[in-house]
Design a protein around this motif. Sequence first.
Motif, PDB file in Angstrom:
ATOM      1  N   PRO A 118      22.223  -7.073 -48.080  1.00 26.61           N
ATOM      2  CA  PRO A 118      22.951  -8.174 -47.749  1.00 26.61           C
ATOM      3  C   PRO A 118      22.689  -9.669 -48.372  1.00 26.61           C
ATOM      4  O   PRO A 118      23.652 -10.340 -48.314  1.00 26.61           O
ATOM      5  CB  PRO A 118      22.492  -8.347 -46.097  1.00 26.61           C
ATOM      6  CG  PRO A 118      21.435  -7.607 -45.897  1.00 26.61           C
ATOM      7  CD  PRO A 118      21.371  -6.594 -47.043  1.00 26.61           C
ATOM      8  N   ILE A 119      21.378  -9.824 -48.936  1.00 31.05           N
ATOM      9  CA  ILE A 119      21.089 -10.925 -49.611  1.00 31.05           C
ATOM     10  C   ILE A 119      22.042 -10.840 -50.790  1.00 31.05           C
ATOM     11  O   ILE A 119      22.519 -11.898 -51.358  1.00 31.05           O
ATOM     12  CB  ILE A 119      19.730 -10.881 -49.820  1.00 31.05           C
ATOM     13  CG1 ILE A 119      18.908 -11.384 -48.536  1.00 31.05           C
ATOM     14  CG2 ILE A 119      19.387 -12.251 -50.732  1.00 31.05           C
ATOM     15  CD1 ILE A 119      17.509 -11.433 -48.895  1.00 31.05           C
ATOM     16  N   GLY A 122      25.645 -11.846 -50.084  1.00 26.43           N
ATOM     17  CA  GLY A 122      25.651 -13.141 -49.723  1.00 26.43           C
ATOM     18  C   GLY A 122      25.618 -13.742 -51.082  1.00 26.43           C
ATOM     19  O   GLY A 122      26.557 -14.835 -51.541  1.00 26.43           O
ATOM     20  N   SER A 340      21.494 -20.838 -36.478  1.00 25.86           N
ATOM     21  CA  SER A 340      20.927 -19.245 -36.586  1.00 25.86           C
ATOM     22  C   SER A 340      19.364 -19.702 -36.346  1.00 25.86           C
ATOM     23  O   SER A 340      18.704 -18.583 -35.843  1.00 25.86           O
ATOM     24  CB  SER A 340      21.181 -18.451 -38.047  1.00 25.86           C
ATOM     25  OG  SER A 340      21.232 -19.650 -39.110  1.00 25.86           O
TER      26      SER A 340
ATOM     27  N   SER B 131      25.847  -4.183 -46.474  1.00 26.65           N
ATOM     28  CA  SER B 131      26.143  -5.644 -46.861  1.00 26.65           C
ATOM     29  C   SER B 131      26.668  -6.493 -45.653  1.00 26.65           C
ATOM     30  O   SER B 131      26.390  -7.513 -45.665  1.00 26.65           O
ATOM     31  CB  SER B 131      27.104  -5.627 -48.032  1.00 26.65           C
ATOM     32  OG  SER B 131      27.230  -4.335 -48.567  1.00 26.65           O
ATOM     33  N   LEU B 132      27.707  -5.962 -45.019  1.00 26.39           N
ATOM     34  CA  LEU B 132      28.394  -6.913 -44.113  1.00 26.39           C
ATOM     35  C   LEU B 132      27.947  -7.065 -42.638  1.00 26.39           C
ATOM     36  O   LEU B 132      27.828  -8.278 -42.168  1.00 26.39           O
ATOM     37  CB  LEU B 132      29.833  -6.397 -43.890  1.00 26.39           C
ATOM     38  CG  LEU B 132      30.836  -6.522 -44.977  1.00 26.39           C
ATOM     39  CD1 LEU B 132      31.975  -5.881 -44.458  1.00 26.39           C
ATOM     40  CD2 LEU B 132      31.242  -7.983 -45.039  1.00 26.39           C
ATOM     41  N   PRO B 134      24.855  -7.281 -41.267  1.00 26.72           N
ATOM     42  CA  PRO B 134      23.713  -8.603 -40.922  1.00 26.72           C
ATOM     43  C   PRO B 134      24.625  -9.832 -40.859  1.00 26.72           C
ATOM     44  O   PRO B 134      24.188 -10.616 -40.195  1.00 26.72           O
ATOM     45  CB  PRO B 134      22.851  -8.268 -42.224  1.00 26.72           C
ATOM     46  CG  PRO B 134      22.798  -7.110 -42.760  1.00 26.72           C
ATOM     47  CD  PRO B 134      24.536  -6.530 -42.424  1.00 26.72           C
ATOM     48  N   TRP B 135      25.550  -9.981 -41.820  1.00 27.31           N
ATOM     49  CA  TRP B 135      26.166 -11.104 -41.983  1.00 27.31           C
ATOM     50  C   TRP B 135      26.965 -11.439 -40.792  1.00 27.31           C
ATOM     51  O   TRP B 135      27.178 -12.605 -39.994  1.00 27.31           O
ATOM     52  CB  TRP B 135      27.107 -11.290 -43.047  1.00 27.31           C
ATOM     53  CG  TRP B 135      26.437 -11.521 -44.334  1.00 27.31           C
ATOM     54  CD1 TRP B 135      25.927 -10.706 -45.199  1.00 27.31           C
ATOM     55  CD2 TRP B 135      25.535 -12.635 -44.777  1.00 27.31           C
ATOM     56  NE1 TRP B 135      25.282 -11.044 -46.397  1.00 27.31           N
ATOM     57  CE2 TRP B 135      24.917 -12.587 -46.102  1.00 27.31           C
ATOM     58  CE3 TRP B 135      25.285 -14.037 -44.246  1.00 27.31           C
ATOM     59  CZ2 TRP B 135      24.273 -13.228 -46.825  1.00 27.31           C
ATOM     60  CZ3 TRP B 135      24.751 -14.808 -44.913  1.00 27.31           C
ATOM     61  CH2 TRP B 135      24.008 -14.662 -46.087  1.00 27.31           C
ATOM     62  N   ALA B 138      24.769 -12.214 -38.111  1.00 25.90           N
ATOM     63  CA  ALA B 138      24.484 -13.719 -38.199  1.00 25.90           C
ATOM     64  C   ALA B 138      25.483 -14.687 -37.757  1.00 25.90           C
ATOM     65  O   ALA B 138      24.990 -15.741 -37.266  1.00 25.90           O
ATOM     66  CB  ALA B 138      23.766 -13.747 -39.585  1.00 25.90           C
ATOM     67  N   SER B 139      26.591 -14.444 -37.982  1.00 25.47           N
ATOM     68  CA  SER B 139      27.775 -15.444 -37.997  1.00 25.47           C
ATOM     69  C   SER B 139      27.946 -15.639 -36.419  1.00 25.47           C
ATOM     70  O   SER B 139      28.435 -16.624 -36.119  1.00 25.47           O
ATOM     71  CB  SER B 139      29.138 -14.755 -38.560  1.00 25.47           C
ATOM     72  OG  SER B 139      29.487 -13.709 -37.697  1.00 25.47           O
TER      73      SER B 139
END
Lengths: 366, 297, 259
Positions: A118-119, A122, A340, B131-132, B134-135, B138-139
């Motif tokens: 994920p990093i 991002g 967050s 990839s997506l 976690p985001w 978090a969002s």
Amino acid sequence: MNKFQKAQQVIASIMALLALQSSIFYAFNYPALFFISLIATIGVIRIFYDYLNSGLFDFLLSIIGMTILMIHVYDSPPNGFWPLLISIWLYGWLAVEKITHEKNIAPFFRKLFFIAVPIFFGAWILFAWEVITIGLNIPMVILPSPSLISIQFVNSLETLWADFVQTFVRAALTGYLIGCGSAFIIAILIDKSLFLRRGLLPIGNFISAIPIVGIAPIMIMWFGFDWQSKAAVVVIMTFFPMLVNTVTGLSVNNPIDRDLLKTYASSYTQSLILMRLPAAAPFIFNALKINSTLALIGAIIAEFFGSPTVGLGFRISVEVGRLNLDMVWAEIVVAAIVGSASYGVISFIEKKVTFWHPSNRSTLEK
Amino acid sequence: MSENTFINYFKNSFLPILSIIIIIFAVWYIFTVYLNSSIQIDSYERQKIDWDFSDLVRDTMSQKKPLLPAPHQIVSEMWKTIFMIKITSKKSLIFHSYITLSSTLLGFTIGTILGIILAVSIVENKAMDASLMPWIIASQTIPILAIAPMIIIILNAFGLSGLLPKALISTYLSFFPIAVGMVKGLRSPELSYLDLMHTYNSSRLNIFWKLRLPSSVPYLFASMKVAIAISLVGAIVGELPTGAVAGLGARLLTGSYFGLTIQIWSALVMAAILAGTLIFILNFISRITLKRMGVQE
Amino acid sequence: MKNSIISAEKLNLIFETADDDVVALKDVSLNIDEGEFVSFIGPSGCGKTTFLRAIASLEKPTSGNLTVNGSSPEDARKNRAYGYVFQAAGLYPWRNIYRNVSLPLEIMGYKKNEIPGIVEKVLKLVDLTGFEKKFPWQLSGGMQQRASIARALSFDADILLMDEPFGALDEIVRDHLNEQLLQLWKTTNKTICFVTHSIPEAVYLSTKIVVMSPRPGRIVDVIENTLPTDRPLEIRDSKEFISVSQRVREGLRSGHSYE
């Protein structure tokens, strides 16, 4: 590699070929660009000969390509830039695909990838954002690039800090503490009355669903322009989710748990503190987490309705009007970090307090 | 036996809720008198009128710009602006509700569809998941609503104004809860059910259609309820930045500019009614669908 | 002549439900003496759990007499006269085993310096020494039930009421726990009322077997167990054991339990 990954690789290689072809004539001006195109094109060979097919190679290609493209985007991007961008994007995606589908990975690497993917994703979004806004010359009044935003961020630290204190520390936090605290106390008070619970629970649920932010202008009328009216909005917004969740949490214990305490002839208070509150903890923390987001949103939106010249919501609405979008984004970054971070803190406390709950347990078992 | 359950329903649900509502109204009226009294007393003194307590009670409940309007004032304002005005007029509460409602529903629908698509791709493709996911989680902690003004202004610059930008805000807001809920739902089937499908050598598509999708329906409905409430909030907030021309948010804003408390409250109550109705309808649809799918209450 | 520590006379208990009234107990009369181990056996709905709960003052009889320790069940409960072991261990997941076992001691106001000694003693009785710091979900089902039994033994109650405590466990663990329970009973001399579904368990453990049957819940037979008090597990294969079991089975059949 399955068909999807194969297709990705083919398209990436075609794009790299295109890039190479366009940049051949500019090889002297942009040597780095030329070389990366060359290497990417060598990837064509991998299609036919299965060399170096591990995701790691794709990953390296992507990272190196990203750095080189970042450097070159500031000069007007030469030909070959855009096909190369697509190619590197596909290689990055391919790398993630391969890594996540890989079966034989040591647990250590699995954990690493769990965080790294994920990093990387991002970072890719930021990179693409930067490159596309600069490369396509997107005007700042529509979408500023991350670099511009960071510059504005660093330049406006004082303003950002003042806004943070006004909106988060004064309005959101105060409202959150008062709202959740009073809801908790009232939930315990009405716990003894089944009648009150049956009446308040549906009403609480209903009120949680309506757009409470609309009460902001009324609060301004009652409490003035400053942070107190925003805190009042937050109190109302956070009160009902906390009330509903606490009341529900206090009622979910097993008949066996209640009977056990009956056989000990325990008092109401003993049963509340020793059994019902711990059992309600997951619900209470659920509400605390939801409320942390609601509190920040409430405080910011309430400022849209009127505020003294400070505050996240205030700054956002004003700077939007002036089309200083980089400042707006800087404020949004602050809001995102604060949101967050507060959620994270509460989650951390939750994991410590409700360590025993099945959802938190997988790492502790035996 | 059915009379018994009706009596139970009456005793267990209707009566308590009704009592609480009555208590709320009683307290409201008391506060109306209390909060409006200082302004009322000032007005008496300026006009040099003698007054007693019953005058005070009567007049505080009929001020033009009260600090807290009495419930009947709100009801009469709403009655006026709903039934006594042409629906197409700019003063009609129905007109404004329609504006807000249309962007809510449009945004909600698009958001739900996108959320479902995203959820399916996350569950079926591991790269997307890693990839997506976690985001997306978090969002949910980020106050996305703060971006609303910016989105409106940018889209206005592109010539998109009116319904679409607000709908896009609602889309953006409802998209995340739906995606999260749907992912949970698609992953909810127990291992034993999945194993059974494997013993049939079932294709991924079959597993998806026959097992994952049906299991996800309760979760989908639960997140749809959350999403539609958020879409409504988004639509209202979306009406604020443009100096507010039409919609319930606009009514709130103009009311606050001109100190028209009754207008503000009636817009709020209307928004609450809308929210309640939408969720009620969703609940109803959810119950019928789940009943037909055999899910027990 | 031992005293009757639990005495029921023409006990009736009717549950009023939405559909019909359920006669859970009809004219139940029984005397339980101090130090006895009494098993209650019968199919679902025969009232054995209801009777146990009535003794524990968790249910209220509709008519009849019920005394525990000479007073009403309610008073006995307030005096903490018995320990109750449920079908599920019911341990609090947020407390470790030590603190779970000491829960009743906390509630009943035992002195702080007394508690560690008591907990150590009862954990030893159920063979769980060393597991004090573990949490319930780190223990197997059998161990959790043992902790639950330890908890019921921790305070000074002469009576132990157990409602199918081993029902959720597998046979091998069950046999082992049966042995341990018997040892425990001999060591502590408590009066134990034990509800079970299993004929071998009832015959193995008890001094008296009460056979009950449903619709309405009533006592069909009270069997004085003739087996010697020293019972290795192997006694289950003896002729005497089988004949007692047969008597129990006859009782169940006559109460239409197999239909």
